[in-house]
Design a protein around this motif. Structure first.
Motif, PDB file in Angstrom:
ATOM      1  N   GLY A  88       0.813  -1.208   0.000  1.00 53.46           N
ATOM      2  CA  GLY A  88       0.000   0.000   0.000  1.00 53.46           C
ATOM      3  C   GLY A  88       0.844   1.254   0.000  1.00 53.46           C
ATOM      4  N   ALA A  91       2.638   2.136  -3.394  1.00 54.89           N
ATOM      5  CA  ALA A  91       1.823   2.886  -4.350  1.00 54.89           C
ATOM      6  C   ALA A  91       1.585   4.300  -3.886  1.00 54.89           C
ATOM      7  CB  ALA A  91       0.482   2.182  -4.547  1.00 54.89           C
ATOM      8  N   ASP A  92       1.729   4.513  -2.572  1.00 54.58           N
ATOM      9  CA  ASP A  92       1.434   5.823  -1.994  1.00 54.58           C
ATOM     10  C   ASP A  92       2.662   6.704  -1.864  1.00 54.58           C
ATOM     11  OD1 ASP A  92      -0.794   7.202  -1.292  1.00 54.58           O
ATOM     12  OD2 ASP A  92      -0.621   6.809   0.845  1.00 54.58           O
ATOM     13  N   CYS A 166     -14.408   2.695   0.022  1.00 51.98           N
ATOM     14  CA  CYS A 166     -13.059   3.286   0.045  1.00 51.98           C
ATOM     15  C   CYS A 166     -12.686   3.857   1.400  1.00 51.98           C
ATOM     16  CB  CYS A 166     -12.956   4.386  -1.011  1.00 51.98           C
ATOM     17  SG  CYS A 166     -14.060   5.801  -0.719  1.00 51.98           S
ATOM     18  N   HIS A 169     -11.576   7.542   1.348  1.00 51.05           N
ATOM     19  CA  HIS A 169     -10.418   7.978   0.556  1.00 51.05           C
ATOM     20  C   HIS A 169     -10.819   8.474  -0.827  1.00 51.05           C
ATOM     21  CE1 HIS A 169      -7.078   6.730   3.191  1.00 51.05           C
ATOM     22  NE2 HIS A 169      -7.928   5.801   3.613  1.00 51.05           N
ATOM     23  N   LYS A 171     -10.753   6.680  -3.389  1.00 53.56           N
ATOM     24  CA  LYS A 171     -10.052   5.844  -4.350  1.00 53.56           C
ATOM     25  C   LYS A 171      -9.910   4.429  -3.780  1.00 53.56           C
ATOM     26  CE  LYS A 171      -7.371   9.665  -6.289  1.00 53.56           C
ATOM     27  NZ  LYS A 171      -6.020  10.197  -6.562  1.00 53.56           N
ATOM     28  N   ARG A 173      -7.810   0.532  -4.445  1.00 52.18           N
ATOM     29  CA  ARG A 173      -6.589  -0.011  -5.019  1.00 52.18           C
ATOM     30  C   ARG A 173      -6.745  -1.490  -5.320  1.00 52.18           C
ATOM     31  NH1 ARG A 173      -2.686   2.997  -0.637  1.00 52.18           N
ATOM     32  NH2 ARG A 173      -2.640   5.026  -1.664  1.00 52.18           N
ATOM     33  N   ARG A 175      -4.197  -4.779  -6.590  1.00 48.92           N
ATOM     34  CA  ARG A 175      -2.815  -5.179  -6.839  1.00 48.92           C
ATOM     35  C   ARG A 175      -2.705  -5.949  -8.144  1.00 48.92           C
ATOM     36  NH1 ARG A 175       0.481  -8.469  -2.373  1.00 48.92           N
ATOM     37  NH2 ARG A 175      -0.228 -10.306  -3.534  1.00 48.92           N
ATOM     38  N   GLU A 182      -4.430   2.275  -8.688  1.00 46.51           N
ATOM     39  CA  GLU A 182      -5.379   3.093  -7.934  1.00 46.51           C
ATOM     40  C   GLU A 182      -6.384   3.707  -8.903  1.00 46.51           C
ATOM     41  OE1 GLU A 182      -4.484   5.733  -4.202  1.00 46.51           O
ATOM     42  OE2 GLU A 182      -4.262   6.970  -5.991  1.00 46.51           O
ATOM     43  N   GLN A 183      -7.655   3.653  -8.525  1.00 49.71           N
ATOM     44  CA  GLN A 183      -8.694   4.213  -9.369  1.00 49.71           C
ATOM     45  C   GLN A 183      -9.785   4.842  -8.514  1.00 49.71           C
ATOM     46  OE1 GLN A 183     -10.133   0.902 -11.637  1.00 49.71           O
ATOM     47  NE2 GLN A 183     -11.126  -0.083  -9.912  1.00 49.71           N
ATOM     48  N   CYS A 185     -13.134   5.518  -6.684  1.00 51.54           N
ATOM     49  CA  CYS A 185     -14.081   4.595  -6.053  1.00 51.54           C
ATOM     50  C   CYS A 185     -15.377   4.564  -6.867  1.00 51.54           C
ATOM     51  CB  CYS A 185     -14.369   5.023  -4.622  1.00 51.54           C
ATOM     52  SG  CYS A 185     -15.629   4.039  -3.798  1.00 51.54           S
TER      53      CYS A 185
END
Length: 372
Positions: A88, A91-92, A166, A169, A171, A173, A175, A182-183, A185
């Motif tokens: 996580g 990606a962040d 989400c 958030h 968004k 995620r 994997r 990430e897209q 929500c």
């Protein structure tokens, strides 16, 4: 390395505050990021480890559990630092390192209220208005905050709830091998909140369309294309989001006499051939609503320019004025009475050629084309 103490991985004390932890994580992440160390497995492993550590310590609840139970707090499928959450923070990374530059927020649900759009208004003013400045009233079609729900989008007496998909958030995620995609929500469409009972007037938008009246001061010295920005006078944001800005683009109408170049005013002024020959004074009205006396020297030619200092356009948001430049156009009379013709004939009979040296020199050059 994944079993190493999280505080040791991030090189901070156990009593370190959030700011210190965040700063240390940024420094270490930039040092060992895989993109900066291609092919280095140790850097990749260390990067994932410090990302895992920061993912835990940045969350107050996870940090409290870790301080009490250590790594055991996240074993046996417990949510937190283990399992599918390992990647996580990978990606962040850009959000955590460059968050303040991109407008992101670290940790916990984010405020995903959408900012209102900026608006453009094209305003035409006269050159006189551009010189003196002007108060104008604009009527702009825009959106404003919905009064019944006060911009929340929810029916009065109710409120929006955090999106369960989400967790606020906006968004989600998924994997894909080593990477995390990430897209937006799909449930809340990026808002982070879900409205079960929307406001009947704005239908959950938190804003409604309205024509707004604004009074704007156009400052002296504006030019074609000058942009005036009115902060937060654009469209209202969605569900309490910040308003956009209103940009007013100024267009200056063509003037009957003056042309403008920066702060310089140009005007073509016709003068009689007698004034041009003998000299004199002409009066020119300026945009400053004053008459300017322009002295014409004897023998002036067409195309000659005379400057009147300080009679041009004011400097935008500054001090002083440019100049006014008068271009002389010598006018040849088209109607002569008998007496005037007689005087001109007498003048022509006495001409020696020295009176108009430019024309005499020109014809001498023409003669030279054919020799003697």
């Amino acid at each position: 390395m994944f079993d190493t103490d999280f505080y040791e991985l991030l090189e901070v004390e156990r009593t370190a505050d959030d700011k210190t932890i965040k700063s240390s994580y940024r420094r270490l992440a930039m040092q060992c990021h895989p993109d900066r160390n291609p092919g280095c497995k140790d850097s990749e492993t260390r990067f994932k480890a410090i990302s895992q550590a920061y993912d835990c310590l940045k969350d107050p609840q996870k940090r409290a559990a870790y301080d009490r139970f250590g790594h055991a707090a996240f074993q046996n499928g417990a949510a937190g630092a283990g399992g599918a959450q390992d990647f996580g923070s990978f990606a962040d990374i850009f959000e955590n390192i460059f968050g303040e530059f991109m407008g992101g927020a670290q940790g916990g649900p984010r405020s995903n209220a959408m900012r209102g759009s900026d608006l453009r208004y094209d305003l035409e003013v006269t050159l006189e208005d551009a010189y003196h400045g002007k108060e104008v009233e604009l009527r702009v079609d825009t959106t404003v905050v919905c009064e019944p729900c006060e911009g929340s989008g929810a029916k009065p007496g109710t409120q929006a709830r955090t999106c369960n998909t989400c967790n606020g958030h906006g968004k989600v995620r998924a994997r894909n091998g080593f990477f995390v995609m990430e897209q937006v929500c799909p449930t809340c469409r990026g808002a982070g909140q879900v409205i079960a009972d929307p406001c009947s007037r704005c239908h959950g938008e938190g804003r409604v369309e309205k024509q707004k009246s604004l009074h704007v001061r156009v400052p002296p010295g504006v030019d074609e294309g000058t942009r005036i920005r009115l902060t937060a006078e654009g469209e209202a944001g969605v569900r309490g989001g910040p308003s956009g800005d209103l940009y007013i683009f100024v267009h200056v109408a063509r003037h009957a006499i003056f042309e403008r170049e920066g702060n310089i005013l140009f005007a073509r002024c016709p003068v009689s051939f007698t004034t041009a020959a003998l000299g004199g004074t002409i009066e020119v009205p300026g945009l400053d609503r004053q008459m300017h006396s322009i002295k014409i020297p004897a023998g002036i030619q067409s195309g000659k320019q005379i400057s009147q200092r300080g009679a041009g356009m004011p400097v935008l948001n500054g001090r002083g004025h440019g100049d006014m430049v008068i271009q002389i156009d010598v006018e040849t009379p088209t109607k002569l009475n008998a007496r005037q013709k007689e005087l001109l004939e007498a003048f022509r009979e006495t001409e020696t050629g020295d009176e108009c040296p430019a024309s005499s020199g020109f014809f001498q050059k023409l003669k030279g084309l054919w020799g003697e």
